[in-house]
Design an enzyme around this catalytic site. Structure first.
Site: not given
Ligand SMILES: *[C@@H]1O[C@H](CO)[C@@H](O)[C@H](O)[C@H]1NC(C)=O
Ligand SMILES: *[C@@H]1O[C@H](CO)[C@@H](O)[C@H](O)[C@H]1NC(C)=O
Ligand SMILES: *[C@@H]1O[C@H](CO)[C@@H](O)[C@H](O)[C@H]1NC(C)=O
Ligand SMILES: *[C@@H]1O[C@H](CO)[C@@H](O)[C@H](O)[C@H]1NC(C)=O
Ligand SMILES: *[C@@H]1O[C@H](CO)[C@@H](O)[C@H](O)[C@H]1NC(C)=O
Ligand SMILES: *[C@@H]1O[C@H](CO)[C@@H](O)[C@H](O)[C@H]1NC(C)=O
Length: 805
Positions: A519-520, A522, A525, A540, A634
């Protein structure tokens, strides 16, 4: 000065003279006055049919002209906006001032401003109050300043306006206007309440002649006989009162723009043989409920015709904001769904009232075609924006508040499902201020329903999905965990018992089909899509390993797990299997805020405002409300995720601490996300939760303008461009440039300005000047006052405003 008493004596003489004479010829002498008392005698016309004086309206008085011989004493004129004045107020006829209304303290409330030399005034037998000058010229006539009514012998020229009144006993100008435009058309239009500008016409006479202007409408005439017509420039008559339609006998006639927006000609027999009342001769428009532009009933209200008169009724579950203005706006008796934690568990909290033949034709934002009734209902129930679903012919229209142009129309076979709250009352609103919103030592049965809903939204709801994760640049942060002040929530020493599910690596391997769908990627991780049971989740896989981390990992996972808020992505489970550490989150179907904001289509201003406040609430909770204070460090649009219903949820809070436990910013330097980093990162000043406030400010400008604060292919070091642009546009009053002519935002100018000011406070150079997130929410919501922000000069500028500490 000797003149003064003399003048008074003369006035008094005239006054006495006048009192004796007033019954005879309607004349009012200069110097005459009336005082507002319940039994004050008015100035009567010579026939005694018309009177000017003070009419008691509720506890106050209204200077007005009325029919004195009919029992209703119907009011036909009052000064603009119908100022209501207390007992003891006066109206005077004063030379070189005219008719002057003043309050008991003598302060002028209204005046005819007739500054010439006055001879006298008279209440004429047409219902016209006339002030005559010394040369017998008429200086001022009430007929030239109509209120909501015109009478026979009265003429409205081009540019003339009649305003409806607000309601039966409120003579402030209402929402409707009758105007004879310069182009020759007679129109009825609604007034925009806040801007005061005229909306689209809902009745047009069609008396404008485009080919030959002399043939256009020129005057609206109400003739002595009681016929009303528009006179064209070439002398032609366009009848409004149908010829030969007037009743026989001697009648009073009037035409009034009623407070319901209908322009109506009425008559009343002068010598009735029995009890009577005003009767209608004609009216326009035919059906005011049908014409969308009329806005005959306010927001959330429903219009229907009752004996040809429009009637406004709030639908079930709604009530009038102002009970004295039935055609005004209605407000829901419950708190609309999007403002609450349980908003997306529709079925638990909300249900429908089913109405037939009611529609709000213009408020839809989703149209489903084809569909069935059940899908239509479910879709609305679980959509926090949906206030009502209209179902007709296998189609479904979802509509959000406020609902405009509501009307009852039996000719259309529609079903309206109007959402209402099952658990009622104000106690069911707001966030649980006691902390995590969960009594972890209790069992399901003895928890409040609300808690159940909250927990349910995390663990059992069909809408819990998962997470899409960030593509972002990592930066180091430290997170501070403070014990909450005494008396609050969970003491740290209490055993931490979470409902967090623990999984083995093998289970997660299977759940993600061997970590197949990424999915992505980051900062901490990679995130994979998975399915656990029937729920889609985001898994994750943490990459950075914490040295000696066994105990820390558990502690931090527990900290994250008990941080519950509807605007935070919820941790559902974890895996701590030897070397393998994974976290399981809710899946967020609508991706990141970055994707949403910077896509091809600009999202609606309303949705953006809603998301903005959601983020502020989530952040405020991290900073202040939960048992552990967490600095996110962040905040950026890649770290904000959107669920099915575009609720904003902050992701990745608490992870910095979890994974970088031994690091501090002093030995790692700053590798923050360009454009969102607070200036203190570059200084030797303490890092506090105000760094998040700064980043939120940048985010706020991005949400307002749908512009990126950072363009990654831009190598320029100065990354504070958006905040500078925000300041410049704000400072120079060019917000339209900042939002790139986003009409929705500009339409909501007050709010837009407020948001800009809040943003500018958030990005102040000096952290102590930045508000707390709690304050930010208050300011965004318009609860707290927003003062003028100073220049948020960037750190690179060493001018007067780089007030370092
Ligand atoms: C009305 O009557 C008064 C006194 O009787 C007189 O002075 C005045 O001129 C009259 N006004 C008109 C308009 O006839
Ligand atoms: C006063 O009323 C008479 C009829 O009673 C009328 O002829 C005259 O035009 C009116 N004057 C004004 C200024 O309205
Ligand atoms: C009339 O209505 C307006 C708008 O609703 C309100 O502000 C005003 O106070 C009302 N005036 C009276 C006298 O009730
Ligand atoms: C406009 O109409 C008037 C009267 O009907 C006529 O006298 C005039 O000539 C017309 N003007 C034009 C430009 O057609
Ligand atoms: C919060 O705690 C206070 C005192 O501990 C209690 O009186 C109150 O009812 C609690 N409120 C909620 C919403 O749980
Ligand atoms: C939680 O619920 C249990 C059982 O109902 C109760 O004994 C306890 O006091 C509650 N704790 C808190 C913090 O509300």
């Amino acid at each position: 000065m000797a003149l003064v008493p003399l003048h008074l004596v003369i006035s008094l003489t005239i006054l006495l003279h006048f009192v004796a004479a007033q019954q005879t010829n309607g004349s009012v002498s200069v110097g005459a006055s009336l005082t507002a008392t319940p039994d004050a005698k008015p100035w009567l016309s010579s026939s005694g049919e018309y009177a000017l004086g003070f009419k008691q309206v509720q506890d106050n008085f209204l200077l007005s002209i009325w029919y004195d011989k009919i029992p209703e004493k119907t009011i036909i004129w009052y000064p603009e906006d119908g100022p209501s004045v207390p007992a003891g107020s006066k109206v005077d006829l004063i030379d070189r001032s005219g008719l002057v209304l003043s309050d008991p303290q003598g302060k002028e409330v209204w005046s005819s401003r007739s500054i010439s030399d006055l001879a006298y005034a008279y209440m004429n037998d047409t219902g016209n109050f006339v002030i005559a000058g010394s040369n017998s010229r008429n200086i001022w006539e009430s007929f030239d300043h109509p209120a909501d009514t015109i009478l026979p012998t009265q003429v409205i020229p081009r540019g003339g306006v009649i305003n409806s009144k607000m309601g039966k006993t409120n003579f402030t100008h209402g929402r409707f206007q009758l105007r004879l435009l310069q182009d020759g058309n007679l129109v009825l239009n609604t007034l925009e309440m806040f801007s005061g500008s005229a909306g689209n016409a809902y009745y047009i006479s069609g008396t404008r002649d485009e080919s030959n202007a002399t043939n256009s409408g020129f005057q609206l005439v109400f003739d002595t006989a009681g016929y009303m017509y528009i006179l064209r420039g070439n002398g032609e008559r366009v009848d409004l009162t149908v010829r030969d339609s007037l009743p026989s006998g001697d009648n009073y006639h009037r035409a009034t723009l009623d407070s319901d927006g209908v322009f109506t000609q009425y008559y009343y027999p002068k010598n009735p043989t029995e009890a009577t009342s005003w009767r209608v001769i004609w009216y326009v428009p035919e059906n005011i409920c049908k014409t969308i532009d009329s806005k005959a009933c306010g927001l959330n209200n429903v219009c229907s015709l009752d004996d040809n008169k429009p009637k406004c009724e709030c639908p079930q579950g709604f009530s009038l904001i102002d009970p004295n203005t039935p055609n005004g706006d209605c407000k829901p008796d419950f708190i609309p769904s999007c403002d609450e934690g349980e908003s997306n568990n529709g079925g638990d909290v909300f249900d429908f009232i089913e109405l037939t033949n009611i529609d709000w034709p213009t408020s839809d934002y989703v149209h489903m075609n084809p569909t069935n009734e059940q899908t239509c209902r479910t879709s609305c129930l679980n959509d926090c924006f949906c206030a009502v679903a209209i179902y007709r012919d296998n189609q479904c229209w979802k509509k959000q508040l406020p609902l405009a142009n509501g009307k009852k129309d039996p000719s259309q076979n529609v079903k309206a499902f109007l959402k209402f709250r099952k658990i009622d009352g104000p106690s069911g609103t707001g966030e649980n201020k006691n902390g995590t919103g969960e009594n972890k030592s209790g069992t399901g049965e003895n928890k409040s329903r609300r808690t159940l809903i909250l927990v349910g939204s995390v663990f059992s709801s069909m809408f819990v999905l998962g997470i899409v994760l960030l593509i972002g640049v990592i930066y180091v942060c430290f997170l501070q965990i403070h014990k909450k002040k005494a008396g609050n929530s969970f003491p740290d020493s209490a055993p931490v018992e979470t409902r967090l599910a623990r999984f083995t690596y093998q289970e997660l391997f299977e759940a993600t089909d061997g970590f197949k769908v990424e999915l992505g990627k980051g900062a901490f991780g990679t995130v994979y899509k998975g399915v656990i049971g029937t729920k889609i989740v985001a898994v994750k896989k943490l990459e950075t390993m914490v040295k000696d981390g066994q105990k820390e990992f558990k502690t931090e996972v527990n900290t994250i797990a008990r941080t519950h808020h509807k605007n935070l992505v919820q941790l559902l489970g974890y895996c701590d299997d030897g070397e393998q550490r994974l976290l399981i989150f809710e899946y967020m179907s609508n991706g990141t805020l970055a994707f949403f904001l910077f896509g091809d289509i600009r999202p609606s201003w309303k949705q953006r405002s809603y998301i903005m406040i959601g983020i502020a609430k989530g952040l405020s909770y991290l900073h202040e409300d939960c048992s552990n204070q967490i600095i996110h460090c962040d905040i950026k649009p890649q770290n904000i995720l959107l669920d099915d219903y575009y609720n904003a949820k902050i992701a990745d809070f608490g992870l910095a601490k979890l994974l970088m436990i031994n690091q501090s910013r002093t030995n790692t330097g700053i590798r923050g996300t360009k454009g969102y980093v607070a200036p203190e990162w570059f200084r030797n000043t303490p890092i506090t939760f105000k760094v998040d406030v700064y980043s939120f400010g940048v985010l706020l400008f991005e949400i307002i303008s749908c512009r990126k604060s950072v363009v990654f292919d831009d190598d320029v070091e100065d990354v504070t461009v958006l905040t500078e642009l925000a300041w410049d546009c704000y400072h120079e009053g060019k917000l339209d440039a900042f939002v790139e002519n986003d009409l929705e935002a500009l339409d909501d100018f007050k709010k837009l300005t407020r948001y800009m000011m809040v943003g500018l406070w958030c990005v102040q150079e000096n952290p102590s000047l930045r508000p707390t997130m709690k304050k930010v929410i208050q300011m965004l919501e318009g609860v707290g006052e927003v003062t003028e922000p100073p220049c948020p000069c960037p750190f690179s500028v060493t001018s007067y405003c780089s007030s370092s500490n």
